[in-house]
Design an enzyme around this catalytic site. Structure first.
Site, PDB file in Angstrom:
ATOM      1  N   ASP A   1       7.330  27.778  50.456  1.00  0.00           N
ATOM      2  CA  ASP A   1       6.759  28.055  51.773  1.00  0.00           C
ATOM      3  C   ASP A   1       6.603  26.718  52.481  1.00  0.00           C
ATOM      4  O   ASP A   1       5.966  25.797  51.949  1.00  0.00           O
ATOM      5  CB  ASP A   1       5.399  28.736  51.649  1.00  0.00           C
ATOM      6  CG  ASP A   1       5.505  30.167  51.135  1.00  0.00           C
ATOM      7  OD1 ASP A   1       6.641  30.625  50.915  1.00  0.00           O
ATOM      8  OD2 ASP A   1       4.462  30.803  50.947  1.00  0.00           O
TER       9      ASP A   1
ATOM     10  N   ASP B   1       6.238  43.765  54.242  1.00  0.00           N
ATOM     11  CA  ASP B   1       5.001  43.222  53.689  1.00  0.00           C
ATOM     12  C   ASP B   1       3.912  44.266  53.841  1.00  0.00           C
ATOM     13  O   ASP B   1       3.623  44.709  54.962  1.00  0.00           O
ATOM     14  CB  ASP B   1       4.622  41.934  54.416  1.00  0.00           C
ATOM     15  CG  ASP B   1       5.754  40.915  54.408  1.00  0.00           C
ATOM     16  OD1 ASP B   1       6.442  40.814  53.368  1.00  0.00           O
ATOM     17  OD2 ASP B   1       5.951  40.240  55.424  1.00  0.00           O
TER      18      ASP B   1
END
Length: 240
Positions: free
Chosen positions: A8, A129
């Protein structure tokens, strides 16, 4: 089952967020150096999330991704803020092998189906998600900050068999906190949508978690914090 170590990227560094919260950040170092480590351990793919892009609604890490792609043989799967056809093209031009599309897959599925048709099934992954809600799961959008109003089953119904190949499913409640993957969710999804190559994300903390995910029929697993905190050896994971 493929293993995708995760990077990330936020403000030029490798980080991990707990449950997607930008105020709960752990920093781990330079992305290019981390790619080199993953490559040396045998990784074939790395999953990259452009967190700056997720916040801004457009990818912003093109320069960093191009530098990484020019210095590694590892394939890059990348998402974060991909909202337009031009965003997909710009990431592919930067050296990304597969682009991950999140919010747009739920909010503008017709356009996304056109992008998949244009770029090909292997070049696009749709990310769903989710947060548990009653007996099902609600799909989150805009960097996990808003509810889409659609359940996971409703979101998947937007892509008939043959219209999508790669689907990344993250249980946000488990992401970055090493609580174990949602095996029931992945098993159910793999059973219901045999046409999809399902990538499981969220909660992996051990080799045993990966073995359990493999048994669900998942095509791939995304692993982040467990690697950085040395709870899981990537070499052992890849050996699965």
């Amino acid at each position: 089952m493929l293993i995708y170590p995760a990077i990330d990227m936020l403000d030029g560094a490798c980080v991990r967020l707990a449950r997607g919260k930008f105020d709960d950040v752990t920093t781990y170092g330079d992305p290019l150096e981390q790619f080199a480590v993953f490559e040396s351990m045998g990784a074939k793919w790395v999953h990259v999330v452009d967190l700056d892009g997720a916040r801004e609604g457009r990818p912003v890490q093109h320069a960093a991704l191009r530098r990484i792609a020019q210095n590694t043989r590892v394939k890059i799967q990348c998402g974060g803020g991909v909202r337009q056809w031009a965003h997909v093209q710009s990431l592919l031009d930067a050296g990304v092998s597969r682009v991950v599309i999140g919010s747009a897959a739920v909010k503008r599925p017709g356009e996304v189906r056109e992008w998949i048709s244009s770029f090909g099934l292997e070049r696009i992954c749709c990310a769903f998600d989710v947060l548990p809600a009653g007996d099902g799961f609600n799909v989150m959008v805009k960097g996990w900050t808003e509810r889409s109003g659609a359940s996971l089953s409703q979101a998947l119904d937007l892509f008939a068999p043959g219209a999508l190949k790669h689907a990344l499913v993250t249980d946000v409640s488990r992401d970055g906190v090493l609580s174990g993957p949602n095996l029931a969710l992945i098993r159910q999804l793999v059973t219901l949508r045999t046409d999809l190559s399902v990538q499981a994300s969220g909660g992996v903390s051990s080799l045993e978690d990966l073995e359990a995910l493999k048994d669900t029929g998942a095509a791939a697993a995304i692993v982040g914090r467990a690697i950085y905190e040395k709870r899981l050896n990537l070499g052992d994971a890849l050996a699965l």
